[in-house]
Design a protein around this motif. Sequence first.
Motif, PDB file in Angstrom:
ATOM      1  N   SER A 217     -63.246  31.942   7.365  1.00  0.00           N
ATOM      2  CA  SER A 217     -63.465  31.262   8.646  1.00  0.00           C
ATOM      3  C   SER A 217     -63.650  29.765   8.443  1.00  0.00           C
ATOM      4  O   SER A 217     -63.240  28.962   9.284  1.00  0.00           O
ATOM      5  CB  SER A 217     -64.679  31.864   9.365  1.00  0.00           C
ATOM      6  N   SER A 220     -60.171  28.292   8.147  1.00  0.00           N
ATOM      7  CA  SER A 220     -59.542  28.145   9.465  1.00  0.00           C
ATOM      8  C   SER A 220     -60.119  26.948  10.209  1.00  0.00           C
ATOM      9  O   SER A 220     -59.387  26.212  10.885  1.00  0.00           O
ATOM     10  CB  SER A 220     -59.734  29.422  10.284  1.00  0.00           C
ATOM     11  N   SER A 225     -54.698  27.169  12.065  1.00  0.00           N
ATOM     12  CA  SER A 225     -54.170  28.525  12.028  1.00  0.00           C
ATOM     13  C   SER A 225     -52.657  28.497  12.167  1.00  0.00           C
ATOM     14  O   SER A 225     -52.091  27.600  12.816  1.00  0.00           O
ATOM     15  CB  SER A 225     -54.777  29.329  13.185  1.00  0.00           C
ATOM     16  N   ARG A 312     -55.725  32.756   4.626  1.00  0.00           N
ATOM     17  CA  ARG A 312     -54.810  33.630   5.370  1.00  0.00           C
ATOM     18  C   ARG A 312     -54.270  34.703   4.437  1.00  0.00           C
ATOM     19  O   ARG A 312     -53.298  34.498   3.716  1.00  0.00           O
ATOM     20  CB  ARG A 312     -53.654  32.818   5.954  1.00  0.00           C
ATOM     21  N   ARG A 328     -53.560  38.473   8.350  1.00  0.00           N
ATOM     22  CA  ARG A 328     -54.659  39.135   9.060  1.00  0.00           C
ATOM     23  C   ARG A 328     -54.694  38.827  10.549  1.00  0.00           C
ATOM     24  O   ARG A 328     -55.144  39.643  11.352  1.00  0.00           O
ATOM     25  CB  ARG A 328     -56.001  38.733   8.433  1.00  0.00           C
ATOM     26  N   ASP A 329     -54.200  37.648  10.928  1.00  0.00           N
ATOM     27  CA  ASP A 329     -54.343  37.229  12.321  1.00  0.00           C
ATOM     28  C   ASP A 329     -53.025  37.087  13.062  1.00  0.00           C
ATOM     29  O   ASP A 329     -52.997  36.575  14.176  1.00  0.00           O
ATOM     30  CB  ASP A 329     -55.104  35.886  12.377  1.00  0.00           C
TER      31      ASP A 329
END
Length: 554
Positions: A217, A220, A225, A312, A328-329
Amino acid sequence: MTERRPDPVILLVGTPTSADSLEAEFSTRYGRDYDIVSVVGPEAAADEVDRLCAGGRAIALIGVDFQIDGGAPELLDRLRVVTPTSRRLVLIAFAEFFRATEVLRPTLAAGHIDTYLIIPQGPRDEEFHTAIVEYLSDWAVSAATSEVTGVQIVEDGAQPEVAGIRDFLDRMGLPYTRYRPDTETGRQVLEQVGRGAALPVVVAFGRPPLVGATAGSVASLMYGSPADLGEDHVADLVVVGAGPAGLAAAVYGASEGLTTVVLDAGAVGGQAGTSSMIRNYLGFPRGVSGMRLAFRARLQATRFGARMFTGREVVGLRPGGVHEIVHRDGVVRGRAVLLACGVHYRRLGVEPLEDLVGAGVHYGAATGIAREMEGREVFIVGGGNSAGQAAIHLARFARHVTIVIRRSGLEDTMSAYLIDEIATNRRITVRPGSRVVDGGGAGRLEWIALAADDGSVEREPADGLFLLLGADPGCGWLPDAVLRDDRGFVLTGRDLPVHAWPDGAPPAPLETSVPGIFAAGDVRAGSMKRVASASGEGAGAVAQVHAHLAPAPE
């Protein structure tokens, strides 16, 4: 107002004829930020180091005239025991250079000194001062407490995530300060987010505080991102992994006009980025830390337009006309993909110690944690170059470092220059034929148990355990269409079985069994597992990507 710490010291040891000129040379350049202390002869130097250390003063660098009585290397080796974090230089008069280098080369190889330099013969000797600045910078990053507030971390010592956050910030070259919740700064931060907020809380560069922070986090927060690229974005080249191979590909790809996106689960630099000092990399005669090498490569790549996203973790790949890389996102799409995800350290598998990861137990070198090992007992498990570099770095701080290996020696797994330096370091011991089988402590590491080949087990006090256990490929998420060898490393070029060759012709040397997907660096089967070779493969892959993306001839 916080009281200003005393300036660090540059200690110069000269002869009666050279001391004044050495002091003048250094005072002119460095007198604003360092205390320049000049003494004559080895005994005065030893007394001065004792006095400074007793007063809690930090000695950043010691420069010794080659012509002092008793020998400069011998003096620096003596002083290393008292102030191990200081950088150690021998200063040579121009007329003495050829004689001095014959004497100094063996001591340099054995690690008794950091380097030797010719004393400036006139004004503006920038080559000399470039070397001095590099060593002062290296000392500041690895041994000194940051003078810049930078990132603020509020934690109470009970969050294992903090070790990962600190390692990430150290490797990205971002200064940080840690605060307890009951300090003035800690209270101010917690008032913004609420007293019951989950720790750690991270504040950086004027952005909103990050509650319950993790390394991912924080990454990021700092670097954005992939979603920032937009839903319709298709890159020419997506690089998975930001180690030497991935960084080289990013530099050459972006500089040659390819829209390039780089994804990495951790910090830029990969395993190489954790190395405290790489001394055998071409073009860096004084060595370069993995962090600095990665920082410079990242700066190069981003200046050419490459986009880099850290924290990431890639979890899947869907091949097609446009390949989809799943993290992951979300998803990043690319016309070509370079697998440069390297390897990861094997897990120790001793459950009580796995529970203490981040609390005295660390996977990798964790160079930012080294300062906390001052005066402590440290163990390193592993016999490769990374383990050797970690041992030498940790020995600057720890009371003693023990390298634990299962083999009978280091010769088969470690470079000779590291073995020689370890052999002459009185703070490092190699313990062959041993393995870690147990350990524990009340909330953090306090002891480990070592089993020998004869079956005996000894319990040893331990404050730090650094695990560099060998490497497995970091690509278990790849689809079956990307062929791998029995150990899981990616096959490329003529190493692929003939039935996997498209149209009966072998793929490009770094191309996998899926057209448009390439592999370079440690993850590739048959690679050399060295920084220089990984960089070369990453750069070479870009030419093959260009060939793949070129329009088919009519």
